[in-house]
Design a protein around this motif. Sequence first.
Motif, mmCIF file in Angstrom:
data_model
loop_
_atom_site.group_PDB
_atom_site.id
_atom_site.type_symbol
_atom_site.label_atom_id
_atom_site.label_comp_id
_atom_site.label_asym_id
_atom_site.label_seq_id
_atom_site.Cartn_x
_atom_site.Cartn_y
_atom_site.Cartn_z
ATOM 1 N N ALA A 140 0.820 -1.212 0.000
ATOM 2 C CA ALA A 140 0.000 0.000 0.000
ATOM 3 C C ALA A 140 0.857 1.268 0.000
ATOM 4 O O ALA A 140 0.463 2.288 -0.566
ATOM 5 C CB ALA A 140 -0.936 0.003 1.205
ATOM 6 N N ALA A 141 2.038 1.212 0.592
ATOM 7 C CA ALA A 141 2.905 2.388 0.668
ATOM 8 C C ALA A 141 3.676 2.637 -0.623
ATOM 9 O O ALA A 141 4.101 3.759 -0.881
ATOM 10 C CB ALA A 141 3.881 2.235 1.831
ATOM 11 N N ASP A 142 3.880 1.593 -1.427
ATOM 12 C CA ASP A 142 4.650 1.718 -2.663
ATOM 13 C C ASP A 142 3.973 0.876 -3.735
ATOM 14 O O ASP A 142 4.147 -0.335 -3.774
ATOM 15 C CB ASP A 142 6.089 1.250 -2.451
ATOM 16 C CG ASP A 142 6.927 1.340 -3.712
ATOM 17 O OD1 ASP A 142 6.438 1.820 -4.757
ATOM 18 O OD2 ASP A 142 8.087 0.917 -3.658
ATOM 19 N N PRO A 143 3.199 1.487 -4.643
ATOM 20 C CA PRO A 143 2.428 0.722 -5.629
ATOM 21 C C PRO A 143 3.257 -0.125 -6.596
ATOM 22 O O PRO A 143 2.727 -1.012 -7.237
ATOM 23 C CB PRO A 143 1.635 1.778 -6.391
ATOM 24 C CG PRO A 143 2.017 3.093 -5.859
ATOM 25 C CD PRO A 143 2.983 2.916 -4.742
ATOM 26 N N LEU A 144 4.570 0.129 -6.694
ATOM 27 C CA LEU A 144 5.411 -0.689 -7.559
ATOM 28 C C LEU A 144 5.966 -1.914 -6.836
ATOM 29 O O LEU A 144 6.564 -2.781 -7.461
ATOM 30 C CB LEU A 144 6.564 0.135 -8.136
ATOM 31 C CG LEU A 144 6.178 1.300 -9.045
ATOM 32 C CD1 LEU A 144 7.420 2.041 -9.518
ATOM 33 C CD2 LEU A 144 5.351 0.821 -10.224
ATOM 34 N N SER A 145 5.780 -1.979 -5.522
ATOM 35 C CA SER A 145 6.294 -3.099 -4.733
ATOM 36 C C SER A 145 5.188 -4.107 -4.444
ATOM 37 O O SER A 145 4.069 -3.740 -4.083
ATOM 38 C CB SER A 145 6.868 -2.598 -3.403
ATOM 39 O OG SER A 145 8.004 -1.806 -3.638
ATOM 40 N N TRP A 146 5.542 -5.371 -4.596
ATOM 41 C CA TRP A 146 4.607 -6.465 -4.393
ATOM 42 C C TRP A 146 5.275 -7.539 -3.539
ATOM 43 O O TRP A 146 6.496 -7.673 -3.558
ATOM 44 C CB TRP A 146 4.222 -7.085 -5.740
ATOM 45 C CG TRP A 146 3.435 -6.161 -6.616
ATOM 46 C CD1 TRP A 146 3.879 -5.045 -7.251
ATOM 47 C CD2 TRP A 146 2.064 -6.276 -6.950
ATOM 48 N NE1 TRP A 146 2.877 -4.463 -7.969
ATOM 49 C CE2 TRP A 146 1.741 -5.200 -7.803
ATOM 50 C CE3 TRP A 146 1.072 -7.191 -6.618
ATOM 51 C CZ2 TRP A 146 0.471 -5.014 -8.317
ATOM 52 C CZ3 TRP A 146 -0.190 -7.005 -7.138
ATOM 53 C CH2 TRP A 146 -0.489 -5.926 -7.976
ATOM 54 N N TYR A 147 4.459 -8.332 -2.830
ATOM 55 C CA TYR A 147 4.991 -9.411 -2.006
ATOM 56 C C TYR A 147 4.245 -10.704 -2.306
ATOM 57 O O TYR A 147 3.019 -10.719 -2.427
ATOM 58 C CB TYR A 147 4.859 -9.062 -0.518
ATOM 59 C CG TYR A 147 5.800 -7.950 -0.131
ATOM 60 C CD1 TYR A 147 7.107 -8.237 0.239
ATOM 61 C CD2 TYR A 147 5.403 -6.621 -0.196
ATOM 62 C CE1 TYR A 147 7.995 -7.221 0.548
ATOM 63 C CE2 TYR A 147 6.282 -5.601 0.116
ATOM 64 C CZ TYR A 147 7.578 -5.908 0.487
ATOM 65 O OH TYR A 147 8.454 -4.905 0.787
ATOM 66 N N SER A 148 5.037 -11.767 -2.425
ATOM 67 C CA SER A 148 4.438 -13.085 -2.636
ATOM 68 C C SER A 148 3.860 -13.575 -1.314
ATOM 69 O O SER A 148 4.125 -12.992 -0.251
ATOM 70 C CB SER A 148 5.500 -14.076 -3.131
ATOM 71 O OG SER A 148 6.430 -14.344 -2.094
ATOM 72 N N ALA A 149 3.092 -14.656 -1.366
ATOM 73 C CA ALA A 149 2.531 -15.244 -0.153
ATOM 74 C C ALA A 149 3.645 -15.653 0.810
ATOM 75 O O ALA A 149 3.457 -15.642 2.025
ATOM 76 C CB ALA A 149 1.654 -16.446 -0.505
ATOM 77 N N ALA A 150 4.819 -15.976 0.266
ATOM 78 C CA ALA A 150 5.968 -16.360 1.101
ATOM 79 C C ALA A 150 6.738 -15.138 1.617
ATOM 80 O O ALA A 150 7.742 -15.278 2.300
ATOM 81 C CB ALA A 150 6.901 -17.270 0.310
ATOM 82 N N GLY A 151 6.274 -13.947 1.270
ATOM 83 C CA GLY A 151 6.910 -12.726 1.742
ATOM 84 C C GLY A 151 8.080 -12.242 0.906
ATOM 85 O O GLY A 151 8.793 -11.323 1.303
ATOM 86 N N LEU A 152 8.283 -12.836 -0.275
ATOM 87 C CA LEU A 152 9.381 -12.403 -1.138
ATOM 88 C C LEU A 152 9.029 -11.083 -1.821
ATOM 89 O O LEU A 152 7.916 -10.917 -2.320
ATOM 90 C CB LEU A 152 9.691 -13.466 -2.187
ATOM 91 C CG LEU A 152 10.184 -14.808 -1.650
ATOM 92 C CD1 LEU A 152 10.360 -15.800 -2.790
ATOM 93 C CD2 LEU A 152 11.468 -14.641 -0.870
ATOM 94 N N PRO A 153 9.972 -10.129 -1.849
ATOM 95 C CA PRO A 153 9.698 -8.806 -2.426
ATOM 96 C C PRO A 153 9.957 -8.758 -3.941
ATOM 97 O O PRO A 153 11.028 -9.108 -4.413
ATOM 98 C CB PRO A 153 10.694 -7.910 -1.697
ATOM 99 C CG PRO A 153 11.863 -8.812 -1.414
ATOM 100 C CD PRO A 153 11.279 -10.185 -1.186
#
Length: 158
Positions: free
Chosen positions: A34-47
């Motif tokens: 939510a803080a950075d729209p270009l950043s995503w996280y997998s279910a395992a928490g990988l960035p």
Amino acid sequence: MGGTALIVLTPYSAERVEPVVVAGMAAEGMERDAADPLSWYSAAGLPYSYSLDPPDHETEPAELEIIERVAGRALSCAVGLHIFVSDLAGRPVLGRMAQRVAERAEGWVLVEFRARPSEDVLGYLENAGRCIRVDDYVYLDAPAMAAWYAHPDFHVLK
């Protein structure tokens, strides 16, 4: 930049490609930061993240000319797909996303190899789709990228 990245060169504009990239991230089960729209996280928490750059951002003009000649059109955008950790488990996700973006955006995926691939591997990729050889790496269209992703020697570098 740490981690691993794949680049997809496409004739489409960044505005047209971004929804394809976002859909690809969501299809992999990722959630947007939510803080950075270009950043995503997998279910395992990988960035993961992506970038939308000019086609010559990381590709030499002479190479762009070759790809454009083979593609039969000008390239408008370089989509960078990134995982910010060196986690082998996250690399297949990059391969799937790159293939998906290449398929939906008529793109070419830059694939670098650990070592120069054998003629058998290169022939396999060329028979599956279109493969542009450049030194010790290749640019693959979507069908060839799907074949590379399915190949037992699949890996990504960068």
